[in-house]
Write a protein that holds these residues in place. Structure first.
Motif, PDB file in Angstrom:
ATOM      1  N   LEU A  10      -2.641  -3.202  -6.263  1.00 22.87           N
ATOM      2  CA  LEU A  10      -3.751  -3.263  -5.313  1.00 22.87           C
ATOM      3  C   LEU A  10      -4.865  -2.336  -5.800  1.00 22.87           C
ATOM      4  O   LEU A  10      -4.619  -1.196  -6.128  1.00 22.87           O
ATOM      5  CB  LEU A  10      -3.297  -2.827  -3.915  1.00 22.87           C
ATOM      6  CG  LEU A  10      -2.122  -3.604  -3.310  1.00 22.87           C
ATOM      7  CD1 LEU A  10      -1.715  -2.974  -1.980  1.00 22.87           C
ATOM      8  CD2 LEU A  10      -2.495  -5.056  -3.120  1.00 22.87           C
ATOM      9  N   ASN A  11      -6.095  -2.852  -5.849  1.00 20.17           N
ATOM     10  CA  ASN A  11      -7.207  -2.005  -6.292  1.00 20.17           C
ATOM     11  C   ASN A  11      -8.321  -1.910  -5.248  1.00 20.17           C
ATOM     12  O   ASN A  11      -9.361  -1.333  -5.499  1.00 20.17           O
ATOM     13  CB  ASN A  11      -7.775  -2.502  -7.627  1.00 20.17           C
ATOM     14  CG  ASN A  11      -8.318  -3.915  -7.535  1.00 20.17           C
ATOM     15  OD1 ASN A  11      -8.480  -4.457  -6.450  1.00 20.17           O
ATOM     16  ND2 ASN A  11      -8.593  -4.519  -8.677  1.00 20.17           N
ATOM     17  N   GLY A  12      -8.117  -2.512  -4.088  1.00 17.98           N
ATOM     18  CA  GLY A  12      -9.101  -2.403  -3.013  1.00 17.98           C
ATOM     19  C   GLY A  12     -10.265  -3.356  -3.136  1.00 17.98           C
ATOM     20  O   GLY A  12     -11.156  -3.369  -2.297  1.00 17.98           O
ATOM     21  N   ARG A  13     -10.302  -4.176  -4.182  1.00 16.59           N
ATOM     22  CA  ARG A  13     -11.421  -5.114  -4.359  1.00 16.59           C
ATOM     23  C   ARG A  13     -11.096  -6.447  -3.701  1.00 16.59           C
ATOM     24  O   ARG A  13      -9.939  -6.867  -3.669  1.00 16.59           O
ATOM     25  CB  ARG A  13     -11.682  -5.346  -5.851  1.00 16.59           C
ATOM     26  CG  ARG A  13     -12.140  -4.104  -6.555  1.00 16.59           C
ATOM     27  CD  ARG A  13     -12.392  -4.394  -8.002  1.00 16.59           C
ATOM     28  NE  ARG A  13     -12.713  -3.165  -8.712  1.00 16.59           N
ATOM     29  CZ  ARG A  13     -12.630  -3.020 -10.010  1.00 16.59           C
ATOM     30  NH1 ARG A  13     -12.237  -4.021 -10.762  1.00 16.59           N
ATOM     31  NH2 ARG A  13     -12.944  -1.885 -10.576  1.00 16.59           N
ATOM     32  N   HIS A  66       2.480   8.205  -4.383  1.00 17.23           N
ATOM     33  CA  HIS A  66       1.516   7.635  -5.324  1.00 17.23           C
ATOM     34  C   HIS A  66       1.549   8.404  -6.647  1.00 17.23           C
ATOM     35  O   HIS A  66       1.561   7.808  -7.734  1.00 17.23           O
ATOM     36  CB  HIS A  66       0.107   7.657  -4.706  1.00 17.23           C
ATOM     37  CG  HIS A  66      -0.950   7.093  -5.608  1.00 17.23           C
ATOM     38  ND1 HIS A  66      -1.975   7.848  -6.102  1.00 17.23           N
ATOM     39  CD2 HIS A  66      -1.109   5.846  -6.122  1.00 17.23           C
ATOM     40  CE1 HIS A  66      -2.736   7.096  -6.873  1.00 17.23           C
ATOM     41  NE2 HIS A  66      -2.232   5.875  -6.901  1.00 17.23           N
ATOM     42  N   HIS A  92     -12.357 -14.752  -1.230  1.00 18.77           N
ATOM     43  CA  HIS A  92     -12.067 -14.017  -0.003  1.00 18.77           C
ATOM     44  C   HIS A  92     -13.116 -14.349   1.054  1.00 18.77           C
ATOM     45  O   HIS A  92     -14.310 -14.373   0.780  1.00 18.77           O
ATOM     46  CB  HIS A  92     -12.083 -12.509  -0.277  1.00 18.77           C
ATOM     47  CG  HIS A  92     -11.982 -11.685   0.956  1.00 18.77           C
ATOM     48  ND1 HIS A  92     -10.785 -11.453   1.593  1.00 18.77           N
ATOM     49  CD2 HIS A  92     -12.930 -11.044   1.690  1.00 18.77           C
ATOM     50  CE1 HIS A  92     -11.007 -10.703   2.656  1.00 18.77           C
ATOM     51  NE2 HIS A  92     -12.299 -10.437   2.730  1.00 18.77           N
ATOM     52  N   PRO A 136       0.842  -1.201   0.000  1.00 22.28           N
ATOM     53  CA  PRO A 136       0.000   0.000   0.000  1.00 22.28           C
ATOM     54  C   PRO A 136       0.878   1.252   0.000  1.00 22.28           C
ATOM     55  O   PRO A 136       1.973   1.255   0.564  1.00 22.28           O
ATOM     56  CB  PRO A 136      -0.794  -0.109   1.307  1.00 22.28           C
ATOM     57  CG  PRO A 136      -0.724  -1.546   1.691  1.00 22.28           C
ATOM     58  CD  PRO A 136       0.584  -2.050   1.168  1.00 22.28           C
ATOM     59  N   TYR A 137       0.395   2.330  -0.634  1.00 26.14           N
ATOM     60  CA  TYR A 137       1.190   3.550  -0.787  1.00 26.14           C
ATOM     61  C   TYR A 137       1.571   4.178   0.554  1.00 26.14           C
ATOM     62  O   TYR A 137       2.642   4.764   0.683  1.00 26.14           O
ATOM     63  CB  TYR A 137       0.466   4.558  -1.687  1.00 26.14           C
ATOM     64  CG  TYR A 137       0.461   4.097  -3.126  1.00 26.14           C
ATOM     65  CD1 TYR A 137       1.627   4.118  -3.881  1.00 26.14           C
ATOM     66  CD2 TYR A 137      -0.704   3.608  -3.716  1.00 26.14           C
ATOM     67  CE1 TYR A 137       1.642   3.677  -5.197  1.00 26.14           C
ATOM     68  CE2 TYR A 137      -0.692   3.162  -5.030  1.00 26.14           C
ATOM     69  CZ  TYR A 137       0.477   3.189  -5.768  1.00 26.14           C
ATOM     70  OH  TYR A 137       0.493   2.749  -7.062  1.00 26.14           O
ATOM     71  N   LYS A 138       0.729   4.037   1.554  1.00 24.39           N
ATOM     72  CA  LYS A 138       1.043   4.591   2.874  1.00 24.39           C
ATOM     73  C   LYS A 138       2.288   3.898   3.454  1.00 24.39           C
ATOM     74  O   LYS A 138       3.206   4.534   3.974  1.00 24.39           O
ATOM     75  CB  LYS A 138      -0.160   4.432   3.800  1.00 24.39           C
ATOM     76  CG  LYS A 138      -0.046   5.234   5.065  1.00 24.39           C
ATOM     77  CD  LYS A 138      -1.376   5.308   5.774  1.00 24.39           C
ATOM     78  CE  LYS A 138      -1.305   6.315   6.887  1.00 24.39           C
ATOM     79  NZ  LYS A 138      -2.575   6.672   7.435  1.00 24.39           N
TER      80      LYS A 138
END
Length: 198
Positions: free
Chosen positions: A55-58, A43, A63, A21-23
């Motif tokens: 990563l696209n958050g989906r 980013h 899952h 993740p970018y963070k």
């Protein structure tokens, strides 16, 4: 290359971006190079450099949700704000209560449970049904003079939904109830002609 990034910076991002993740990537970058860049800055640079973390958050197929099988999950201590069995909200109105809806119709509360349309019924329909029995499906009760406060039985007219559509389209509902009834007869005649010709 952007002015504030070196080849070493770019290589570090290429080596560490996948699945990060970018963070988190910004934190790693700042620790490595002693900078103070935000995740948005990192980013934006990665986007300009055509780098993606993938990563696209989906949720991926297969899952499993963290709360699967945990029925009735709640924050401990929140129970004190729950309604107790038999308690009613302070804004509960008794059966027989009257209110005006946004369209100006008077509604009467007829029961305490069910969906809103079951609990609150238009007063003009109740008045008509008391005198004539249940309103048939695909029918409506209208105010012949257009006055939503005139509950006189002579002013309440049962029409088919198809007739009401034609009355509205042809602007045949007047302030004079007799003219509206004439308009209804015209619409009924039109429907009869369609049936005969069809």
């Amino acid at each position: 290359m952007a002015r504030f990034y070196t080849e070493e910076h770019l290589q570090f991002l290429k080596d560490n971006i996948k699945g990060t993740p970018y963070k988190e990537l910004a934190t790693m970058f700042n620790q490595k190079f002693g900078t103070n860049k935000t995740d948005r800055t990192i980013h934006a640079f990665c986007k300009r450099s055509k780098l993606s973390n993938g990563l696209n958050g989906r949720f991926q197929n297969g899952h499993v949700s963290w709360n699967k099988g945990k029925k009735g999950l709640h924050v401990p201590g929140s129970e004190k704000g729950w309604f107790k069995k038999g308690n009613k909200p302070t804004n509960t109105r008794p059966i027989g209560s009257v209110l005006e809806n946004k369209d100006g119709y008077i509604l009467v509360k007829v029961k305490d449970t069910g969906i809103r349309n079951e609990m609150w019924r238009p007063k003009h329909e109740l008045v008509w049904e008391k005198a004539n029995g249940s309103k048939p499906d695909k029918h409506a009760v209208i105010f012949a003079d257009g006055n939503k406060r005139n509950f006189d039985l002579d002013n309440l007219v049962l029409v088919k939904r198809s007739e009401l559509l034609k009355l509205n389209r042809q602007k045949l509902i007047y302030k004079d109830s007799e003219l509206t009834k004439v308009g209804l007869n015209i619409v009924k005649l039109q429907e009869k002609l369609i049936d005969v010709e069809g």
